[in-house]
Design a protein around this motif. Structure first.
Motif, mmCIF file in Angstrom:
data_model
loop_
_atom_site.group_PDB
_atom_site.id
_atom_site.type_symbol
_atom_site.label_atom_id
_atom_site.label_comp_id
_atom_site.label_asym_id
_atom_site.label_seq_id
_atom_site.Cartn_x
_atom_site.Cartn_y
_atom_site.Cartn_z
ATOM 1 N N ARG A 1 7.219 -37.298 30.610
ATOM 2 C CA ARG A 1 8.027 -36.203 30.081
ATOM 3 C C ARG A 1 8.710 -35.448 31.222
ATOM 4 O O ARG A 1 9.799 -34.901 31.046
ATOM 5 C CB ARG A 1 7.157 -35.259 29.257
ATOM 6 C CG ARG A 1 6.641 -35.899 27.965
ATOM 7 C CD ARG A 1 5.789 -34.938 27.162
ATOM 8 N NE ARG A 1 6.456 -33.671 26.922
ATOM 9 C CZ ARG A 1 5.892 -32.643 26.293
ATOM 10 N NH1 ARG A 1 4.651 -32.749 25.856
ATOM 11 N NH2 ARG A 1 6.555 -31.524 26.111
ATOM 12 N N LEU A 2 8.063 -35.404 32.381
ATOM 13 C CA LEU A 2 8.684 -34.774 33.539
ATOM 14 C C LEU A 2 9.821 -35.640 34.067
ATOM 15 O O LEU A 2 10.844 -35.132 34.519
ATOM 16 C CB LEU A 2 7.639 -34.544 34.634
ATOM 17 C CG LEU A 2 6.418 -33.693 34.250
ATOM 18 C CD1 LEU A 2 5.428 -33.641 35.405
ATOM 19 C CD2 LEU A 2 6.845 -32.287 33.854
ATOM 20 N N VAL A 3 9.640 -36.952 33.997
ATOM 21 C CA VAL A 3 10.661 -37.880 34.487
ATOM 22 C C VAL A 3 11.956 -37.748 33.691
ATOM 23 O O VAL A 3 13.045 -37.918 34.232
ATOM 24 C CB VAL A 3 10.143 -39.330 34.432
ATOM 25 C CG1 VAL A 3 11.242 -40.317 34.830
ATOM 26 C CG2 VAL A 3 8.942 -39.502 35.361
ATOM 27 N N THR A 4 11.837 -37.417 32.405
ATOM 28 C CA THR A 4 13.049 -37.245 31.608
ATOM 29 C C THR A 4 13.880 -36.062 32.088
ATOM 30 O O THR A 4 15.090 -36.007 31.858
ATOM 31 C CB THR A 4 12.707 -37.040 30.116
ATOM 32 O OG1 THR A 4 11.919 -35.856 29.966
ATOM 33 C CG2 THR A 4 11.930 -38.237 29.567
ATOM 34 N N ALA A 5 13.233 -35.129 32.770
ATOM 35 C CA ALA A 5 13.938 -33.951 33.295
ATOM 36 C C ALA A 5 14.435 -34.181 34.710
ATOM 37 O O ALA A 5 15.521 -33.719 35.076
ATOM 38 C CB ALA A 5 13.024 -32.726 33.257
ATOM 39 N N ILE A 6 13.648 -34.903 35.524
ATOM 40 C CA ILE A 6 14.019 -35.130 36.918
ATOM 41 C C ILE A 6 13.409 -36.446 37.388
ATOM 42 O O ILE A 6 12.203 -36.662 37.293
ATOM 43 C CB ILE A 6 13.571 -33.946 37.816
ATOM 44 C CG1 ILE A 6 13.992 -34.181 39.261
ATOM 45 C CG2 ILE A 6 12.087 -33.670 37.694
ATOM 46 C CD1 ILE A 6 13.867 -32.943 40.125
ATOM 47 N N LYS A 7 14.237 -37.313 37.899
ATOM 48 C CA LYS A 7 13.819 -38.660 38.288
ATOM 49 C C LYS A 7 12.727 -38.648 39.360
ATOM 50 O O LYS A 7 11.865 -39.533 39.391
ATOM 51 C CB LYS A 7 15.035 -39.446 38.792
ATOM 52 C CG LYS A 7 14.751 -40.887 39.175
ATOM 53 C CD LYS A 7 16.019 -41.608 39.573
ATOM 54 C CE LYS A 7 15.728 -43.014 40.096
ATOM 55 N NZ LYS A 7 15.037 -43.859 39.103
ATOM 56 N N ALA A 8 12.741 -37.644 40.222
ATOM 57 C CA ALA A 8 11.754 -37.568 41.307
ATOM 58 C C ALA A 8 10.322 -37.563 40.776
ATOM 59 O O ALA A 8 9.391 -37.974 41.481
ATOM 60 C CB ALA A 8 11.993 -36.313 42.142
ATOM 61 N N ALA A 9 10.125 -37.136 39.525
ATOM 62 C CA ALA A 9 8.788 -37.068 38.942
ATOM 63 C C ALA A 9 8.172 -38.448 38.720
ATOM 64 O O ALA A 9 7.001 -38.539 38.336
ATOM 65 C CB ALA A 9 8.828 -36.293 37.629
ATOM 66 N N GLU A 10 8.911 -39.507 38.991
ATOM 67 C CA GLU A 10 8.340 -40.849 38.923
ATOM 68 C C GLU A 10 7.177 -40.982 39.896
ATOM 69 O O GLU A 10 6.322 -41.856 39.749
ATOM 70 C CB GLU A 10 9.401 -41.901 39.224
ATOM 71 C CG GLU A 10 10.462 -42.032 38.127
ATOM 72 C CD GLU A 10 11.548 -43.032 38.466
ATOM 73 O OE1 GLU A 10 11.605 -43.463 39.650
ATOM 74 O OE2 GLU A 10 12.342 -43.392 37.574
ATOM 75 N N ALA A 11 7.133 -40.123 40.911
ATOM 76 C CA ALA A 11 6.050 -40.149 41.897
ATOM 77 C C ALA A 11 4.861 -39.292 41.485
ATOM 78 O O ALA A 11 3.868 -39.219 42.217
ATOM 79 C CB ALA A 11 6.568 -39.690 43.258
ATOM 80 N N THR A 12 4.943 -38.639 40.339
ATOM 81 C CA THR A 12 3.834 -37.815 39.849
ATOM 82 C C THR A 12 2.774 -38.745 39.263
ATOM 83 O O THR A 12 2.704 -38.978 38.059
ATOM 84 C CB THR A 12 4.331 -36.803 38.800
ATOM 85 O OG1 THR A 12 5.327 -35.956 39.394
ATOM 86 C CG2 THR A 12 3.193 -35.916 38.301
ATOM 87 N N LYS A 13 1.961 -39.305 40.160
ATOM 88 C CA LYS A 13 0.946 -40.288 39.795
ATOM 89 C C LYS A 13 -0.383 -39.927 40.456
ATOM 90 O O LYS A 13 -0.393 -39.428 41.584
ATOM 91 C CB LYS A 13 1.369 -41.684 40.253
ATOM 92 C CG LYS A 13 2.666 -42.181 39.641
ATOM 93 C CD LYS A 13 3.049 -43.546 40.205
ATOM 94 C CE LYS A 13 4.338 -44.058 39.585
ATOM 95 N NZ LYS A 13 4.722 -45.385 40.134
ATOM 96 N N PRO A 14 -1.503 -40.190 39.786
ATOM 97 C CA PRO A 14 -2.812 -39.843 40.355
ATOM 98 C C PRO A 14 -3.041 -40.414 41.751
ATOM 99 O O PRO A 14 -3.566 -39.731 42.631
ATOM 100 C CB PRO A 14 -3.795 -40.431 39.341
ATOM 101 C CG PRO A 14 -3.038 -40.454 38.052
ATOM 102 C CD PRO A 14 -1.617 -40.768 38.434
ATOM 103 N N GLU A 15 -2.645 -41.671 41.976
ATOM 104 C CA GLU A 15 -2.923 -42.314 43.261
ATOM 105 C C GLU A 15 -2.217 -41.654 44.440
ATOM 106 O O GLU A 15 -2.627 -41.802 45.593
ATOM 107 C CB GLU A 15 -2.552 -43.800 43.211
ATOM 108 C CG GLU A 15 -1.110 -44.098 42.861
ATOM 109 C CD GLU A 15 -0.874 -44.352 41.382
ATOM 110 O OE1 GLU A 15 0.035 -45.130 41.042
ATOM 111 O OE2 GLU A 15 -1.613 -43.757 40.564
ATOM 112 N N ASN A 16 -1.148 -40.890 44.162
ATOM 113 C CA ASN A 16 -0.428 -40.221 45.248
ATOM 114 C C ASN A 16 -1.150 -38.968 45.748
ATOM 115 O O ASN A 16 -0.720 -38.354 46.734
ATOM 116 C CB ASN A 16 0.992 -39.882 44.819
ATOM 117 C CG ASN A 16 1.885 -41.099 44.819
ATOM 118 O OD1 ASN A 16 1.671 -42.033 45.588
ATOM 119 N ND2 ASN A 16 2.905 -41.109 43.956
#
Length: 316
Positions: free
Chosen positions: A271-286
């Protein structure tokens, strides 16, 4: 009825000690924090049923102070300012160690780069010598580090501060020679300038040699490659440096609330990615990219459940 609803959805009703509402501080308009923060506040409001509003700020430096002093419940920061706050070197509150700040989850990397108009005929950091350069809000990440790095590289520029959207407008009308900024890609203000500038835009960042000079004095940054075609006027990939961004809260936030915020944010990151592409990195492993800012116990519990490795230095 309340018990049944809570059983069906544990996050549906605020538990004991949870706030009835929350404030999430972001940054100035035109930057990625403003976009990401609004999307995150909406997600938290809907998933946890706690009304969460956003508050504009000058960026990560101010956000760290707001969390430390418990003036907001949630916020975001880049790791550079967080390191300075943690060690008592933050310019806004020099000598005060902001050790009550706790990390929740990784957001994305913030690469540093620069935009000018094509008619300015500037395409490198060295060519900024003698020019007037906007760097965003003074308390923001680019407003803190670009001026330092220009000096470290021996590039003498005149610095101007202001909101990201205003900086882009000043480049467009010739009041600034360039706008140096850092945010999730693509930066909204950069994209807008590229679209509206009749002469076209030029994007550039640091050369490999410049990066090698910056890294020893700035251990909280790492080399980064901005992908080709991030902007229409940028057909080739560009080298630069970047910092990771993390969401933050105060250590006194209830553990179960921090757990739910971390869980709902990471498991609904689409849902964050739909607002801003950078949120593709919002992942637990990061989460492994944070090596010093202590994680909130609630966040740690979530990562343990998911088998996610954390840097031991960031776990109390």
């Amino acid at each position: 009825m309340t018990g049944l609803a809570t059983a069906l959805n544990p996050a549906a009703f605020a538990q004991a000690g949870w706030p009835s509402s929350m404030t999430l501080s972001t940054a100035s308009p035109g930057g990625a924090f403003a976009v990401y923060g609004q999307a995150w506040a909406t997600l938290v409001s809907e998933q946890l049923k706690i009304p969460t509003s956003t508050q504009q700020t000058q960026g990560p430096n101010q956000n760290l102070v707001l969390i430390e002093t418990k003036r907001v419940e949630l916020s975001m920061t880049t790791l550079g300012p967080a390191f300075e706050a943690w060690t008592g070197e933050l310019e806004l509150r020099k000598g005060v160690k902001h050790t009550s700040v706790r990390a929740l989850f990784p957001m994305y990397e913030t690469p540093f780069h620069i935009v000018t108009l094509k008619r300015a005929a500037i395409s490198s950091v060295s060519q900024l010598a003698g020019k007037t350069v906007g760097v965003g809000p003074q308390a923001g990440t680019p407003g803190t580090y670009f001026p330092r790095w220009f000096k470290e590289l021996g590039v003498n520029v005149t610095i101007r501060y202001g909101a990201a959207s205003d900086m882009a407008s000043q480049v467009a009308d010739g009041r600034l020679d360039a706008f140096a900024f850092a945010a999730g890609l693509p930066i909204p203000a950069f994209s807008e300038l590229e679209t509206t500038a009749q002469s076209g835009a030029t994007f550039f960042a640091f050369t490999r040699d410049e990066i090698e000079k910056l890294l020893p004095k700035n251990p909280f940054v790492s080399p980064f490659t901005i992908p080709a075609n991030t902007y229409k006027s940028m057909p080739e990939a560009q080298t630069t440096v970047a910092m990771w961004n993390f969401s933050i809260a105060h250590k006194d936030m209830p553990e179960d609330l921090a757990y739910e915020i971390t869980k709902q944010s990471l498991e609904n990151a689409n849902r964050l990615v739909t607002a801003i592409k950078a949120a593709e990195a919002t992942k637990p492993e990061n989460a492994i990219n944070n090596s010093f800012l202590t994680f909130h116990p609630g966040a740690v519990r979530y990562y343990k459940e998911k088998g996610v490795k954390l840097d031991p230095r960031a776990v109390a």
